[in-house]
Structures are given as structure tokens and as C-alpha cells.
Scaffold this active site. Structure first.
Site, PDB file in Angstrom:
ATOM      1  N   GLN A  93     -35.099  79.356  28.412  1.00  0.00           N
ATOM      2  CA  GLN A  93     -35.353  77.914  28.426  1.00  0.00           C
ATOM      3  C   GLN A  93     -34.139  77.154  28.949  1.00  0.00           C
ATOM      4  O   GLN A  93     -33.000  77.460  28.609  1.00  0.00           O
ATOM      5  CB  GLN A  93     -35.757  77.411  27.044  1.00  0.00           C
ATOM      6  CG  GLN A  93     -34.873  77.824  25.901  1.00  0.00           C
ATOM      7  CD  GLN A  93     -35.450  77.396  24.557  1.00  0.00           C
ATOM      8  OE1 GLN A  93     -36.297  76.508  24.465  1.00  0.00           O
ATOM      9  NE2 GLN A  93     -34.987  78.030  23.496  1.00  0.00           N
ATOM     10  N   ASP A  95     -43.084  73.876  28.577  1.00  0.00           N
ATOM     11  CA  ASP A  95     -43.425  73.295  27.286  1.00  0.00           C
ATOM     12  C   ASP A  95     -43.397  71.782  27.434  1.00  0.00           C
ATOM     13  O   ASP A  95     -42.363  71.203  27.806  1.00  0.00           O
ATOM     14  CB  ASP A  95     -42.431  73.751  26.217  1.00  0.00           C
ATOM     15  CG  ASP A  95     -42.932  73.469  24.802  1.00  0.00           C
ATOM     16  OD1 ASP A  95     -43.896  72.698  24.652  1.00  0.00           O
ATOM     17  OD2 ASP A  95     -42.362  74.029  23.856  1.00  0.00           O
ATOM     18  N   ASP A 112     -48.674  75.971  20.302  1.00  0.00           N
ATOM     19  CA  ASP A 112     -47.436  75.968  19.518  1.00  0.00           C
ATOM     20  C   ASP A 112     -47.656  75.158  18.250  1.00  0.00           C
ATOM     21  O   ASP A 112     -48.027  75.696  17.219  1.00  0.00           O
ATOM     22  CB  ASP A 112     -46.300  75.398  20.367  1.00  0.00           C
ATOM     23  CG  ASP A 112     -44.946  75.416  19.662  1.00  0.00           C
ATOM     24  OD1 ASP A 112     -44.882  75.847  18.501  1.00  0.00           O
ATOM     25  OD2 ASP A 112     -43.944  75.007  20.273  1.00  0.00           O
ATOM     26  N   LYS A 171     -44.219  81.579  16.557  1.00  0.00           N
ATOM     27  CA  LYS A 171     -42.911  80.934  16.399  1.00  0.00           C
ATOM     28  C   LYS A 171     -42.247  81.492  15.145  1.00  0.00           C
ATOM     29  O   LYS A 171     -42.483  81.028  14.032  1.00  0.00           O
ATOM     30  CB  LYS A 171     -43.077  79.422  16.334  1.00  0.00           C
ATOM     31  CG  LYS A 171     -41.823  78.654  16.725  1.00  0.00           C
ATOM     32  CD  LYS A 171     -42.185  77.287  17.248  1.00  0.00           C
ATOM     33  CE  LYS A 171     -41.003  76.632  17.938  1.00  0.00           C
ATOM     34  NZ  LYS A 171     -41.381  75.401  18.651  1.00  0.00           N
ATOM     35  N   THR A 216     -36.927  79.705  18.391  1.00  0.00           N
ATOM     36  CA  THR A 216     -36.263  78.445  18.678  1.00  0.00           C
ATOM     37  C   THR A 216     -34.833  78.674  19.122  1.00  0.00           C
ATOM     38  O   THR A 216     -34.199  79.671  18.749  1.00  0.00           O
ATOM     39  CB  THR A 216     -36.269  77.548  17.419  1.00  0.00           C
ATOM     40  OG1 THR A 216     -35.518  76.364  17.644  1.00  0.00           O
ATOM     41  CG2 THR A 216     -35.667  78.270  16.225  1.00  0.00           C
ATOM     42  N   CYS A 217     -34.330  77.714  19.881  1.00  0.00           N
ATOM     43  CA  CYS A 217     -32.925  77.720  20.275  1.00  0.00           C
ATOM     44  C   CYS A 217     -32.005  77.575  19.068  1.00  0.00           C
ATOM     45  O   CYS A 217     -30.817  77.896  19.136  1.00  0.00           O
ATOM     46  CB  CYS A 217     -32.662  76.592  21.263  1.00  0.00           C
ATOM     47  SG  CYS A 217     -33.156  74.959  20.641  1.00  0.00           S
TER      48      CYS A 217
END
Length: 419
Positions: A172, A237, A306, A330, A359-360
Site C-alpha cells: 500500500q 481501497d 472490508d 482483516k 493494517t499498516c
């Protein structure tokens, strides 16, 4: 082998926790921060430093297993648990999980992880991030006790039938959509660029900014790719913003996405969360209609789900109703890693793309565990995490998969030691 002690230590995540509601409402950047007042309960600022809690299990042979409790960047949005506090989690682990774990025999990961995931506090289930991190540590502990990789434990206990080989990575860009996308192209990332189109200003009044960016991206892939055989999947996204700019008109959204699909050619296009319908049932109904509208146009654009698809139960409903082509599992949102495994296998076995995401705002450790799980479940893709710098996530996840694949390939059938 038994667990003899449980230690906890607050640690750093790879990014930040952001108030998605405030950003979607138009909060403006103030340098790297955002200006304005947060909307989502629990936030003291629209962007604040992420928190994680490392859980260390001391085993009776002197070895130490560990996992990290971490939550998603956009906590409290889309039906998720609230903003994560490492200190609050530390108290919950000490009070509710330490008694369960100390003295526990490391037999079945699946059984012990299920007990952790089912553990409740005074107000109900423990925060998903706690269950996520502690079951990571349990998986590591079981793997160490058997002298196997975590991927081998998952493959064997769940009879996944997977060859333990690296799965496609999805990176991402964050807000650096151009420089980071070029990094991805040069490194031949399998799936790119995510794009972070998380408010209408980034998308454009009628989606024209995303369309322009897509044209640029297709051109840059053609110019920069070091190998003509490199054909990445394009995955964006959009955080519900497409639905916002088209007033929730499903047919208009489908027409726009079909146009993006034409621009993306010859690359496959996936669009994640184009519309936010405000709740699980409404989200399912909307995506069923959107996919039908896309089929009527003859478009091959795929829809990834999501928000409002956070639990194993949610994922079963989206899959059963045909509400998506790609399911973003997720990882921090599902609680125990055992739930992540079951979700990925469900999605894979139903012929959809099982995206082992996250997630980041996770950590190096949770990323390594996710890499093992993705391999063991033969996921369709895995998120390169944590962080938004591209290189670090690719290194952590990619290197872990390469090492695990090498170990598994060198192992003789039925043996726990290498030749």
C-alpha cells in the site's frame, strides 16, 4: 511442554490510529497530522500514535514465544472494536488470560487458541486486538514445542493441504501514491497500489482524480517494469468514497467502476469498499446489487469487502450471499488467529480470493505470524505490513515467507528436524 509465565510489554506499531469518520468528513492535513476535532469516541486527536502490547510466553524448556496485540488504523469504524489501549490490554491479559495460560499444556493450538478467544471480561469479550496477539503467541509456542514453523502447525492441525510457498503480496502506497507505486513496480509487487483514496477530495467530484491516477499507473507499469512477464493485479481501497460522490446510486457506481476497468486494461482491477452502506445487512444487499450491475455491463472489475465484514460470522454471510469477489480477512478484527485461519479457508474453498490482510498499524511480529498463516491457508494474497513505506512491509512479510518455504522444502516428510 507447558507455559510457565506470561509477560507483557507495551511496544510500538508500524503506523498510526486515525479517526476515519473525521477524515471522511473532510479533515485537512496539518503536515503529517490532521487539524480539527475527532469524531469517533476514544480518539484524543484525529491522528495519534498507534499502540501495541507484546505478549511473551515463557516455556518450561527456557524458550520464549511471543505475539503482538494490535488494532487496525481505523479503529471504531465500520463496526469494529474501539481504539486500542496497551495499558488497558495489559490489565486484561493479567486478570483474565494469565490464569488460563500459566501451566497450560501446549498440545493443540486450535484448542488452546479457542479457549483464549472465548475468554470474557466483566463487560464481555476481550478486545479483538488482545485475542489476536495472545493467540499469535500461543501459535508460536506450539510451533516451538514441536520444533516446526507456525505455518506447518496450521497446515497440519487444519489439514489445509497447502504447499508452503510464498503467496502474492499486496503493498500500500499511503498518501505517497506516485513514489511508492514506482517502488512497487521496480520490486515487481504482485498486487498494488492500494492508493488510500479515503476522502472525496482525493477521489475527485466525480471520481476523476482516481481515474487520472489509474491512467498514470498503467503507463508507469509499462515504462518501468523490469520484466515484460510482470503483470500485477491492481487493487484500490476507496473507503466508501465512490458511493459518496455518486450519491449512493448503485448503477452509477457500477458504471464508473466499469470505466475504471477499461482504463486498467490489460490488468485485473479490484476495488475495495466502493460504497459504505452503514451496516452489515445493508452492505451485503448493496454489494449484491453492485456486482449484478457490473455483470450487466460485462465488466470484469472485482469487488473487495472490508468494512462491516469483521468477524467469522460476517464473512460467512458475505460469502453465502455472493456479496464480494475478494474477502479482506482483516486479521486484527477477527480476534483469535484461529478465526483468521477458518475465515481464509472458508473463502478459499468457496472459490473467492482469500485476502489475508490487516493494517499498516500492526507490528513486525503480527506481520510474521500473518505470513505463516497466509502460506498455510494458500491465501490469494497477503498484505505487506506494517507501515506505509512499502519497503519495510515487503521485507518483513516477504522474507518470512521465503524462510518458511525454505525450511518446509528441506524437511523430510514426518520429521521435525532438518536433514
Amino acid at each position: 511442554m507447558r507455559i510457565v509465565e506470561v509477560l507483557t510489554q507495551p511496544v510500538r506499531t508500524g503506523f498510526f490510529a486515525d479517526d476515519q469518520a473525521a477524515i471522511r468528513a473532510g479533515a485537512e492535513h496539518d503536515g503529517f497530522a490532521y487539524s480539527g476535532i475527532p469524531i469517533t469516541p476514544g480518539f484524543s486527536a484525529i491522528r495519534q500514535a498507534g499502540e501495541a502490547l507484546s505478549v511473551l510466553l515463557l516455556l518450561e524448556d527456557g524458550s520464549v514465544a511471543h505475539g503482538d496485540c494490535a488494532a487496525v488504523q481505523y479503529s471504531g469504524a465500520g463496526g469494529r472494536d474501539p481504539l486500542f489501549s496497551a495499558e488497558a490490554a495489559r490489565r486484561d491479559v493479567e486478570e483474565h488470560l494469565r490464569p488460563l495460560l500459566v501451566g497450560a499444556e501446549l498440545g493443540s493450538f486450535r484448542e488452546l487458541a479457542g479457549r483464549v478467544d472465548a475468554c470474557h471480561g466483566a463487560s464481555g469479550p476481550l478486545h479483538t486486538a488482545i485475542r489476536y496477539g495472545v493467540t499469535q503467541a500461543v501459535l508460536d509456542a506450539v510451533a516451538q514445542s514441536r520444533r516446526l514453523t507456525m505455518a506447518e502447525v496450521v497446515r497440519d492441525e487444519y489439514s489445509t493441504g497447502a504447499d508452503l510457498k510464498p503467496v502474492p503480496m499486496f503493498a500500500q502506497t499511503g498518501d505517497d501514491r506516485y513514489g511508492n507505486a514506482e517502488k512497487m513496480i521496480l520490486k515487481q509487487v504482485d498486487v498494488l497500489p492500494h492508493g488510500l483514496f479515503n476522502n472525496e477530495a482525493k477521489l475527485g467530484d466525480r471520481g476523476e482524480l482516481l481515474e487520472d491516477y489509474l491512467r498514470w499507473l498503467v503507463d508507469r507499469i509499462g515504462r518501468l517494469r523490469p520484466d515484460s512477464a510482470y503483470v500485477p493485479r491492481l487493487h484500490f481501497d476507496t473507503y466508501g468514497t465512490v458511493g459518496l460522490v455518486f450519491g449512493g446510486d448503485v448503477d452509477a457506481v457500477a458504471g464508473y467502476l466499469a470505466r475504471l476497468g477499461e482504463v486498467a486494461g490489460p490488468y485485473e482491477l479490484v476495488v475495495e469498499h466502493p460504497i459504505d452502506a452503514g451496516g452489515r445487512e445493508a452492505q451485503i444487499e448493496t454489494y449484491v446489487r453492485l456486482r449484478a450491475a457490473l455483470r450487466r455491463t460485462g465488466s470484469q472489475v472485482k469487488i473487495a469487502v472490508d468494512e462491516w465484514c469483521n468477524t467469522l460470522e460476517d464473512i460467512k454471510m458475505f460469502v453465502d450471499r455472493g456479496a464480494a469477489d475478494v474477502i479482506h480477512v482483516k486479521t486484527p478484527d477477527l480476534g483469535g488467529v484461529n478465526n483468521v485461519i477458518e475465515a481464509l479457508l472458508l473463502v478459499r474453498d468457496r472459490g473467492l480470493v482469500a485476502y489475508c490482510g490487516g493494517t499498516c498499524n500492526e507490528t513486525d511480529r503480527s506481520a510474521q505470524v500473518s505470513a505463516n498463516v497466509a502460506m498455510a491457508c494458500a491465501a490469494g494474497q497477503v498484505l505487506a505490513k506494517p507501515g506505509m513505506g512499502v519497503d519495510e512491509g515487503l521485507m518483513i512479510v516477504g522474507n518470512e515467507m521465503a524462510r518458511v518455504a525454505a525450511i518446509a522444502a528441506a524437511r523430510r516428510p514426518g520429521e521435525t528436524v532438518l536433514p
